[in-house]
Design a protein around this motif. Structure first.
Motif, PDB file in Angstrom:
ATOM      1  N   TYR A 169     -10.363  47.483  16.636  1.00 24.27           N
ATOM      2  CA  TYR A 169     -10.530  48.827  17.184  1.00 24.27           C
ATOM      3  C   TYR A 169     -11.862  48.949  17.932  1.00 24.27           C
ATOM      4  O   TYR A 169     -12.922  48.604  17.400  1.00 24.27           O
ATOM      5  N   PHE A 170     -11.787  49.500  19.148  1.00 19.03           N
ATOM      6  CA  PHE A 170     -12.909  49.549  20.074  1.00 19.03           C
ATOM      7  C   PHE A 170     -13.535  50.939  20.090  1.00 19.03           C
ATOM      8  O   PHE A 170     -12.821  51.960  20.068  1.00 19.03           O
ATOM      9  N   GLN A 176     -19.031  48.709  20.478  1.00 24.48           N
ATOM     10  CA  GLN A 176     -18.760  47.805  19.359  1.00 24.48           C
ATOM     11  C   GLN A 176     -17.273  47.740  19.067  1.00 24.48           C
ATOM     12  O   GLN A 176     -16.485  48.539  19.557  1.00 24.48           O
ATOM     13  N   PHE A 177     -16.930  46.774  18.234  1.00 22.34           N
ATOM     14  CA  PHE A 177     -15.527  46.514  17.928  1.00 22.34           C
ATOM     15  C   PHE A 177     -15.409  46.199  16.445  1.00 22.34           C
ATOM     16  O   PHE A 177     -16.167  45.391  15.904  1.00 22.34           O
ATOM     17  N   ARG A 216      -4.839  49.714  18.395  1.00 26.11           N
ATOM     18  CA  ARG A 216      -5.424  48.409  18.070  1.00 26.11           C
ATOM     19  C   ARG A 216      -5.315  47.492  19.275  1.00 26.11           C
ATOM     20  O   ARG A 216      -4.267  47.408  19.908  1.00 26.11           O
ATOM     21  N   THR A 268     -13.583  56.405  19.851  1.00 25.32           N
ATOM     22  CA  THR A 268     -12.889  55.270  19.247  1.00 25.32           C
ATOM     23  C   THR A 268     -11.430  55.317  19.666  1.00 25.32           C
ATOM     24  O   THR A 268     -10.754  56.328  19.438  1.00 25.32           O
TER      25      THR A 268
END
Length: 546
Positions: A102-103, A190-191, A166, A162
């Protein structure tokens, strides 16, 4: 539990309907609820790991790169984080490795208050060409929605965004589509990577060739990415359990992470979701409730279920699971036997199934199917022996013997020492492979048959890592150890030389753009059935680690 009961009510209702038509009860009706419960009990925990991007990159055309594109590093992440995104307008970020999860990113204001929404297009890619091939107009044969591009509207800033979807990727391109007068920066990208793989695989021997060690590492990453709450066939596309992928992933898992509860969960899920006659669906879904893809029956996959259970029992000693699911194995074999005519698999009988074997339209599947069925019955009988149930299927060795004899009569060209298939007497690698693995050919005949297929420029060669797995298995089976090692290095090693972070669903060294779906960006570039170098390298240490 409510979901399980709801599903069982549906199964029972389906059974009532089927019984009224077929005048017979639903197969395994009394066992399905328990099997679903055991599948749920073996739900693995997903491990979350926060990953940060490594650098900014740009795409460059390169005729020598895979699919004609490569990435070149341009700047560090501070170049993005420390200036106005309105000035940049577009960036491509490299996370440095293939990730599934998830980014998120943060939007911070640089001057006045936000007075309007922002809009971005984010495109995620496993390989560089995905970012450089227009998606529209879309020509592919699968849903356009599998492609990983998202339009994101941010109503207020500052904000942390976010994505709910996925993703499976290495690169992400961010394009600005709409903005207002206020200035802003994108920061803190971030991931959260997720996988159910745990445990530490064994170190390879120090004598291992560096390219084999690299193939093993890439295979482990491929397997890890596909190990979610089931063995997924691909984390980017399909994202569900298929029997053929389960078999190969479970072999690789046995010689690496050893997360056998995931194998157990998948075996129970498939059994609980069989059709009303007890025939396994080739693929099943977990959400919103566990259910099969109705009508997806693959005879070769159904027969491999028993082989998977056999290998699972050998690896774990878990007799309870094997005893539970033994009747499912019997049902697959006995159903397949109804397609035998004079001990030959009848390809003309009205099919309710399709056959996989490989992504090759020109492959004649008759000899491979005959060989695979012989192989599956033979291995399933070995499972019966391990469980002390051989008397229940006492006729199976006779069936195997008769099928081998009929195979030699109908498919083996003894003069030329090669297996042929179909009315045009096609010579293919997989026809040789499955007659070897079925025990139909002697060791000497097996070597001669493979060498004849290799030497024939018209021979139908494999088109996917799935098929190459069985080719290497057959070569090891007949003692062609050196050649098997060379093939593994040549085939999987060439993917690495072309930049693979994980191994691909489809790979033909002669055609980088091959796609069964009429559009190569929709291909899965991290795919379960491609991870099996891990199995070979770690099981046959004396061959691959010396």
């Amino acid at each position: 539990m409510r979901k399980i009961v709801h599903l069982l009510q549906s199964v029972v209702l389906l059974g009532v309907t089927a019984a009224s038509v077929h005048a017979q009860p639903v197969a395994f009706a009394a066992e399905r609820e328990n099997w679903l419960r055991k599948a749920a009990d073996n739900m693995p925990k997903l491990t979350e790991t926060v990953k940060k991007p490594q650098c900014l990159v740009r795409s460059e055309k390169d005729p020598d790169a895979f699919q004609g594109w490569k990435m070149v590093e341009t700047d560090g992440m501070e170049t993005l984080y420390n200036q106005s995104f309105k000035a940049l307008k577009e960036v491509t970020v490299d996370f440095g490795e293939h990730l599934t999860g998830y980014f998120s990113f943060t939007i911070g204001k640089l001057n006045t208050d936000a007075d309007a929404p922002l809009r971005f297009r984010l495109t995620f890619a496993e390989v560089p060409a995905e970012l450089n091939t227009p998606f529209d107009p879309y020509p592919g044969g699968l849903s356009r929605a599998w492609l990983q591009d998202e339009v994101v509207t941010v109503m207020r800033a500052p904000a942390t965004v976010t994505l709910p979807r996925r993703m499976a990727f290495r690169y992400v391109k961010i394009e600005m589509l709409a903005h207002s007068s206020f200035d802003f920066a994108i920061t803190d990208m971030q991931f959260t990577a997720v996988t159910s793989a745990s445990g530490t695989p064994e170190e390879l021997a120090p004598t291992t060739d560096p390219i084999i060690a690299q193939i093993n590492r890439t295979g482990l990453i491929t397997l890890k990415e596909c190990m979610q709450t089931v063995y997924e066939d691909g984390p980017k596309r399909d994202q569900r359990l298929w029997i053929g992928d389960l078999y190969l992933e479970s072999l690789a898992n046995t010689y690496s992470f050893k997360n056998h509860e995931l194998t157990r969960r998948c075996l129970y899920l498939l059994a609980a979701l069989a059709d009303e006659d007890g025939w396994l669906h080739a693929t099943v879904f977990e959400y919103p409730d566990p259910h099969p893809q109705t009508g997806q029956h693959c005879m070769d996959y159904s027969l491999l279920y028993g082989v998977t259970l056999y290998e699972y029992l050998k690896a774990t000693g878990d007799r309870e699971t094997a005893e539970d699911l033994w009747p499912v194995v019997v049902r697959q074999i006995e159903f397949a036997r109804t397609y035998l005519k004079d001990d030959i698999y009848d390809m003309d009988k009205k099919p309710q199934w399709w056959l996989v074997f490989d992504w090759k339209e020109d492959l004649n599947r008759h000899a491979p199917m005959q060989g695979l069925m012989t192989f599956a019955i033979d291995r399933s009988y070995e499972l019966a022996r391990m469980l002390g149930r051989e008397q229940e299927v006492a006729e199976w060795p006779g069936v195997v013997k008769a099928m081998r004899k009929a195979s030699r009569k109908n498919f083996y060209d003894s003069k030329n020492g090669v297996v042929v298939s179909g009315p045009d007497r096609q010579v293919s690698y997989l026809s040789q492979v499955w007659m070897i693995l079925s025990g139909t050919l002697s060791q000497k005949e097996s070597v001669r048959a493979l060498e004849a297929a290799f030497a024939d420029p018209a021979s139908c060669y494999p088109g996917s890592p799935y098929a190459y797995h069985y080719l290497i298995e057959a070569m090891l089976h007949c003692g062609m150890n050196r050649q098997a090692k060379e093939l593994l290095v040549d085939y999987w090693g060439s993917m690495i030389r072309k930049g693979a972070d994980t191994f691909w669903e489809v790979y033909d060294p002669k055609d980088d753009f091959k796609s069964p779906y009429n559009f190569y960006p929709i291909n899965s570039y991290c795919h379960a059935w491609s991870c099996t170098p891990v199995y070979f390298i770690n099981k046959y240490k004396e061959i691959f680690q010396q």
